[in-house]
Design a protein around this motif. Structure first.
Motif, PDB file in Angstrom:
ATOM      1  N   ASN A 146       1.470  -5.069  -2.777  1.00  0.00           N
ATOM      2  CA  ASN A 146       0.724  -4.267  -1.817  1.00  0.00           C
ATOM      3  C   ASN A 146      -0.488  -3.611  -2.475  1.00  0.00           C
ATOM      4  O   ASN A 146      -0.430  -3.190  -3.635  1.00  0.00           O
ATOM      5  CB  ASN A 146       1.612  -3.174  -1.225  1.00  0.00           C
ATOM      6  N   SER A 151      -0.360   1.225   0.257  1.00  0.00           N
ATOM      7  CA  SER A 151       0.933   1.717  -0.223  1.00  0.00           C
ATOM      8  C   SER A 151       1.003   3.242  -0.125  1.00  0.00           C
ATOM      9  O   SER A 151       2.015   3.809   0.290  1.00  0.00           O
ATOM     10  CB  SER A 151       1.156   1.287  -1.673  1.00  0.00           C
ATOM     11  N   LYS A 152      -0.095   3.894  -0.486  1.00  0.00           N
ATOM     12  CA  LYS A 152      -0.137   5.357  -0.417  1.00  0.00           C
ATOM     13  C   LYS A 152      -0.054   5.834   1.023  1.00  0.00           C
ATOM     14  O   LYS A 152       0.665   6.790   1.344  1.00  0.00           O
ATOM     15  CB  LYS A 152      -1.416   5.871  -1.078  1.00  0.00           C
ATOM     16  N   ARG A 220       8.469   3.996  -8.174  1.00  0.00           N
ATOM     17  CA  ARG A 220       8.786   3.163  -7.026  1.00  0.00           C
ATOM     18  C   ARG A 220      10.182   2.576  -7.191  1.00  0.00           C
ATOM     19  O   ARG A 220      10.584   2.228  -8.302  1.00  0.00           O
ATOM     20  CB  ARG A 220       7.761   2.031  -6.892  1.00  0.00           C
ATOM     21  N   LEU A 248      -3.068  -3.066   3.243  1.00  0.00           N
ATOM     22  CA  LEU A 248      -1.897  -3.399   2.429  1.00  0.00           C
ATOM     23  C   LEU A 248      -2.014  -4.760   1.751  1.00  0.00           C
ATOM     24  O   LEU A 248      -1.462  -4.968   0.668  1.00  0.00           O
ATOM     25  CB  LEU A 248      -0.628  -3.375   3.289  1.00  0.00           C
TER      26      LEU A 248
END
Length: 304
Positions: A146, A151-152, A220, A248
């Motif tokens: 991603n 992702s954030k 993660r 993404l």
């Protein structure tokens, strides 16, 4: 178990239905109850639709209706989402296995899997491990890597969802959905469950807590599987659809996805991450020729 009553919500007399008419049912995957929505009629190879992290089975209904004119389709709620049961195991192999369990329940030895984002990850893994069961695969705005901005955004959005909304209107306002849009209201009525204090979205809080931990620690969660290898192992014809405005799925990653396996075709649709929701017409325009090419190959094999 199948609820034989076709479900569909209608507006005022003469208006188009607010939702696609369908049947609902429950399949078992180990000790997990999997909810699904079924439509179409027997004919061609059936379709299994799998949603993404911020979605549920309802969100695939319009696409399923458009593509299931000559075949059956089932839109599943992944474990932990919608009206499916909550679980302690949300690993990729477990969630991929649910696709096979649903197909077993429906009596479908093979199907075409159409899956979005997180659901596409599970669909790709299932296809890689069960090539005899997947006639073809459509992966919608998914890659094993991603882009950081997306992702954030996803982490912040999922982590910030409150325990409950006081009203359906409050939930719609939070997700920036027009409360006057009857079709969207019908969707949120299906997406929310009554709880103490109001209504909660139908998604296990496990995912919210996971993202909160990621934002707090920078760590993660470990996936436990190599999804690049899963793409390389695919034996089914595969169409990967990228949203041209997706935050993404980066363009450079798309080229790497295409290079991972000669069976992968790549298409772009003018949309964000929610490709079918943002631009259903162009999504269908990308998928229909792919499905038609599969039928042509099938007829060729039958004649040879």
């Amino acid at each position: 178990m199948i609820n034989s009553q076709a479900r569909g919500w209608t507006g005022r007399a003469g208006e188009k239905p607010l939702a696609v008419s369908h049947q609902t049912g429950t399949a078992r995957s180990g000790d997990i109850a999997l909810h699904y929505r079924r439509l179409g009629r027997p004919g061609g190879t059936p379709l299994v639709f799998v949603h993404g992290l911020s979605f549920f089975s309802w969100d695939w209904l319009e696409a399923a209706q458009a593509l299931a004119g000559d075949r059956e389709a089932a839109c599943m709620d992944m474990r932990g989402f919608g009206d499916s049961g909550r679980a302690t195991d949300y690993s990729v192999p477990a969630m991929a296995g649910d696709i096979g369990a649903l197909m077993d329940h429906l009596g479908w030895p093979r199907a075409i899997v159409i899956a979005h984002s997180m659901g596409a990850r599970n669909g790709a893994y299932f296809a890689a491990k069960n090539p005899q069961r997947v006639a073809a695969l459509v992966l919608v705005d998914y890659s094993p890597e991603n882009a950081p901005a997306g992702s954030k955004r996803v982490a912040q959005n999922v982590a910030s969802v409150p325990d409950a909304f006081t009203t359906i209107e409050a939930a719609m306002a939070y997700f920036k959905a027009d409360p006057q849009d009857a079709k969207k209201r019908a969707r949120f009525e299906a997406y929310l469950a009554p709880v103490a204090g109001g209504f909660a979205i139908k998604r296990d809080s496990h995912f919210r807590e996971q993202f909160r931990k990621t934002l707090a620690t920078g760590e993660r969660p470990k996936l436990g599987v190599d999804m690049w290898q899963a793409l390389a192992d695919l034996r089914s014809p595969t169409l990967v659809i990228r949203g041209a405005r997706s935050d993404l799925f980066a363009p450079e990653t798309a080229e790497r996805v295409k290079a991972a396996n000669p069976r992968i075709r790549l298409a772009e649709v003018d949309a964000g991450h929610n490709v079918a929701g943002d631009n259903l017409a162009d999504f269908l325009a990308a998928v229909r020729p792919f499905l038609a090419s599969l039928e042509e190959k099938s007829h060729e094999h039958a004649r040879s």
